[in-house]
Design a protein around this motif. Structure first.
Motif, PDB file in Angstrom:
ATOM      1  N   LEU A 187       0.861  -1.180   0.000  1.00 14.12           N
ATOM      2  CA  LEU A 187       0.000   0.000   0.000  1.00 14.12           C
ATOM      3  C   LEU A 187       0.901   1.236   0.000  1.00 14.12           C
ATOM      4  O   LEU A 187       1.777   1.379   0.858  1.00 14.12           O
ATOM      5  N   SER A 188       0.708   2.133  -0.962  1.00 12.49           N
ATOM      6  CA  SER A 188       1.570   3.307  -1.060  1.00 12.49           C
ATOM      7  C   SER A 188       0.835   4.609  -0.805  1.00 12.49           C
ATOM      8  O   SER A 188       1.408   5.691  -0.962  1.00 12.49           O
ATOM      9  N   GLY A 189      -0.429   4.515  -0.403  1.00  5.96           N
ATOM     10  CA  GLY A 189      -1.187   5.710  -0.078  1.00  5.96           C
ATOM     11  C   GLY A 189      -2.293   5.409   0.905  1.00  5.96           C
ATOM     12  O   GLY A 189      -2.830   4.294   0.934  1.00  5.96           O
ATOM     13  N   PHE A 190      -2.638   6.427   1.714  1.00  4.98           N
ATOM     14  CA  PHE A 190      -3.684   6.259   2.724  1.00  4.98           C
ATOM     15  C   PHE A 190      -4.360   7.603   2.937  1.00  4.98           C
ATOM     16  O   PHE A 190      -3.770   8.537   3.478  1.00  4.98           O
ATOM     17  N   ASN A 191      -5.591   7.736   2.422  1.00  2.00           N
ATOM     18  CA  ASN A 191      -6.389   8.956   2.587  1.00  2.00           C
ATOM     19  C   ASN A 191      -5.609  10.204   2.177  1.00  2.00           C
ATOM     20  O   ASN A 191      -5.591  11.211   2.897  1.00  2.00           O
ATOM     21  N   GLN A 192      -4.977  10.169   0.999  1.00  2.79           N
ATOM     22  CA  GLN A 192      -4.179  11.310   0.558  1.00  2.79           C
ATOM     23  C   GLN A 192      -4.599  11.747  -0.829  1.00  2.79           C
ATOM     24  O   GLN A 192      -5.092  10.948  -1.626  1.00  2.79           O
ATOM     25  N   TYR A 193      -4.387  13.043  -1.127  1.00  3.30           N
ATOM     26  CA  TYR A 193      -4.896  13.600  -2.384  1.00  3.30           C
ATOM     27  C   TYR A 193      -4.024  13.272  -3.583  1.00  3.30           C
ATOM     28  O   TYR A 193      -4.400  13.564  -4.721  1.00  3.30           O
ATOM     29  N   ALA A 194      -2.839  12.675  -3.357  1.00  2.95           N
ATOM     30  CA  ALA A 194      -1.977  12.301  -4.477  1.00  2.95           C
ATOM     31  C   ALA A 194      -1.272  10.993  -4.169  1.00  2.95           C
ATOM     32  O   ALA A 194      -0.680  10.838  -3.093  1.00  2.95           O
ATOM     33  N   LEU A 195      -1.329  10.055  -5.107  1.00  2.00           N
ATOM     34  CA  LEU A 195      -0.666   8.761  -4.953  1.00  2.00           C
ATOM     35  C   LEU A 195       0.630   8.730  -5.751  1.00  2.00           C
ATOM     36  O   LEU A 195       0.735   9.364  -6.806  1.00  2.00           O
ATOM     37  N   PRO A 196       1.615   7.970  -5.296  1.00  2.00           N
ATOM     38  CA  PRO A 196       2.823   7.781  -6.104  1.00  2.00           C
ATOM     39  C   PRO A 196       2.476   7.117  -7.437  1.00  2.00           C
ATOM     40  O   PRO A 196       1.528   6.325  -7.521  1.00  2.00           O
ATOM     41  N   VAL A 197       3.233   7.434  -8.464  1.00  2.00           N
ATOM     42  CA  VAL A 197       3.040   6.800  -9.766  1.00  2.00           C
ATOM     43  C   VAL A 197       3.197   5.290  -9.612  1.00  2.00           C
ATOM     44  O   VAL A 197       4.137   4.802  -8.983  1.00  2.00           O
ATOM     45  N   GLY A 198       2.222   4.533 -10.153  1.00  2.00           N
ATOM     46  CA  GLY A 198       2.240   3.083 -10.060  1.00  2.00           C
ATOM     47  C   GLY A 198       1.736   2.529  -8.753  1.00  2.00           C
ATOM     48  O   GLY A 198       1.793   1.318  -8.533  1.00  2.00           O
ATOM     49  N   GLY A 199       1.194   3.382  -7.876  1.00  2.00           N
ATOM     50  CA  GLY A 199       0.828   2.948  -6.535  1.00  2.00           C
ATOM     51  C   GLY A 199      -0.631   2.620  -6.345  1.00  2.00           C
ATOM     52  O   GLY A 199      -1.482   2.800  -7.229  1.00  2.00           O
ATOM     53  N   VAL A 200      -0.914   2.138  -5.129  1.00  2.00           N
ATOM     54  CA  VAL A 200      -2.269   1.820  -4.683  1.00  2.00           C
ATOM     55  C   VAL A 200      -2.523   2.537  -3.366  1.00  2.00           C
ATOM     56  O   VAL A 200      -1.692   2.491  -2.445  1.00  2.00           O
ATOM     57  N   GLY A 201      -3.667   3.218  -3.258  1.00  2.00           N
ATOM     58  CA  GLY A 201      -4.033   3.922  -2.038  1.00  2.00           C
ATOM     59  C   GLY A 201      -5.328   3.406  -1.454  1.00  2.00           C
ATOM     60  O   GLY A 201      -6.207   2.939  -2.186  1.00  2.00           O
ATOM     61  N   ALA A 202      -5.440   3.479  -0.132  1.00  2.00           N
ATOM     62  CA  ALA A 202      -6.653   3.071   0.583  1.00  2.00           C
ATOM     63  C   ALA A 202      -7.385   4.310   1.089  1.00  2.00           C
ATOM     64  O   ALA A 202      -6.756   5.215   1.652  1.00  2.00           O
ATOM     65  N   TYR A 203      -8.697   4.336   0.931  1.00  2.00           N
ATOM     66  CA  TYR A 203      -9.534   5.452   1.379  1.00  2.00           C
ATOM     67  C   TYR A 203     -10.618   4.900   2.297  1.00  2.00           C
ATOM     68  O   TYR A 203     -11.349   3.985   1.918  1.00  2.00           O
TER      69      TYR A 203
END
Length: 408
Positions: A187-203
């Motif tokens: 997981l490369s993001g968590f409740n954030q307005y921008a994700l890293p390129v190629g990443g997955v974020g959780a909201y």
């Protein structure tokens, strides 16, 4: 100064030790021309004063809260509108939570001129922790808002107060996974307005109803870069995939539900998940320097162990908000300058670091400034929050979060 505080506390009964410590923290005079006014008591362990100094762009006037964390009735926590992707004026947040004082906090996603049709989320740049509960992780450095930072700074930098009631500068790194059967994604993001390129974020439900499309725009180095054309969204409810989409959506995320958003390679990874499949999502924020944090918010350090960080801007004057730490983390300083309507020059970041050191801080942390700079205090006997500084533009700006001081 000490007699003023002790007399006030005697009238309300008890608490003289913490108030006396807050009052007796006599500031230094290292910043050129620094003049500090008399302290007035806001509550036991919390004092307020004004100060002035002359910077390279002219005179500056500021407001300072001193918080004694050894006073057992005093605590500090994050002020925010209840969800990550929203904004409110600090005075409203202060009244809602009943704090005795506070300042605005992190820089945030305020505008999206580069991405037509994409809404700004209002979400902050850095990590956030409230009441010991992680709310969000940091965006990539190239996606941040705010001025140029000193060397070695990361969007993971935070000012926090630990569960041990000690304030410190730290970094919070996301540690998270998405597990489906024998497959595991980082997981490369968590409740954030921008994700890293190629990443997955959780909201989660803490994100709010803001659009999740913004998370797939820009790159790790260029906030203005186009939005990704390869995206995917997966809704997981009670550990099972319930819906998929090729485009990130918007709307509140119900409790017990996690929405996964992927871009580029992360989107392709998520596209392999099928409706009905069991999925386990775990996200944590891990501190680098110490134990668990009760509250934390983003910004960037400008002073460590009494020394200004290398590469601080010494040319650009601006209205500033900052926080400082002293007395081995037992004293917290919260500062906001008056806005440009009253004092045009402001301070450079180098001058701000010097001023914080002159006021008594060993470590200092720069927060969102300009039209966001706001410091409030409140009568602890039921009064409403009063804005002490003069915000730029003549009125408060709605902000993503802030630092609140509680007594009780």
């Amino acid at each position: 100064m000490l007699s003023v505080l002790v007399a006030w506390v005697s009238l309300v009964g008890g608490g003289t030790a913490g108030a006396a410590r807050a009052a007796s923290a006599a500031p230094g005079r290292e910043a050129a021309g620094l003049r500090v006014g008399a302290v007035s008591a806001v509550a036991p362990g919390v004092g307020y004063r004004e100060f002035s100094l002359k910077g390279r762009h002219g005179p500056a006037h500021g407001h300072l809260l001193t918080v004694d964390l050894r006073e057992r009735r005093v605590s500090v926590d994050l002020l925010y509108p209840g969800v990550v992707g929203a904004r409110s004026p600090i005075s409203q947040l202060a009244d809602r939570r009943g704090v005795v004082g506070g300042v605005n906090g992190d820089f945030f996603n305020i505008a999206e001129e580069q991405h037509p049709g994409v809404e700004a989320t209002g979400a902050p740049v850095g990590p956030a922790v409230a009441g010991g509960r992680p709310l969000k992780a940091a965006v990539p450095y190239g996606q941040r808002f705010g001025p140029e930072t000193p060397r070695g700074v990361s969007t993971e930098d935070v000012l926090g107060v630990g569960t041990d009631r000690v304030a410190r500068l730290d970094r919070l790194r996301l540690d998270g996974t998405v597990r489906a059967g024998e497959d595991e994604l980082e997981l490369s993001g968590f409740n954030q307005y921008a994700l890293p390129v190629g990443g997955v974020g959780a909201y989660t439900s803490d994100w709010g109803s803001a659009s999740r499309l913004r998370a797939t725009c820009g790159t790790d180095r260029d906030r203005a870069a186009p939005c990704s054309r390869t995206t995917y969204e997966v809704t997981v409810k009670r550990g099972r995939v319930t819906a998929v989409s090729r485009r990130p959506g918007r709307g509140a995320v119900p409790r017990g539900t996690v929405v996964l958003v992927g871009r580029e390679g992360g989107a392709r990874d998520l596209s392999r998940l099928e409706v009905g499949e069991e999925v386990d999502v775990v996200q944590r924020l891990r501190p680098r320097e110490g134990g668990a944090l009760r509250c934390a918010l983003g910004g960037f350090p400008i002073l460590r162990d009494g020394r200004a960080l290398g590469g601080l801007d010494a040319a650009t004057g601006a209205v500033r908000t900052a926080a400082g730490v002293a007395d081995h983390g037992h004293r917290l300083y919260l500062l906001a300058l008056d806005g440009r309507a009253a004092y045009r020059g402001g301070l450079t970041l180098a001058e701000l670091a010097s001023a914080m050191r002159g006021l008594g801080a060993d470590d200092a942390f720069n927060l969102d400034g300009g039209g966001s700079s706001t410091l409030v205090t409140r009568d602890p006997h039921g009064g409403r929050a009063t804005v002490r500084n003069h915000p730029s533009g003549g009125a408060e700006r709605a902000v993503a979060n802030g630092i609140g001081v509680f007594v009780g």
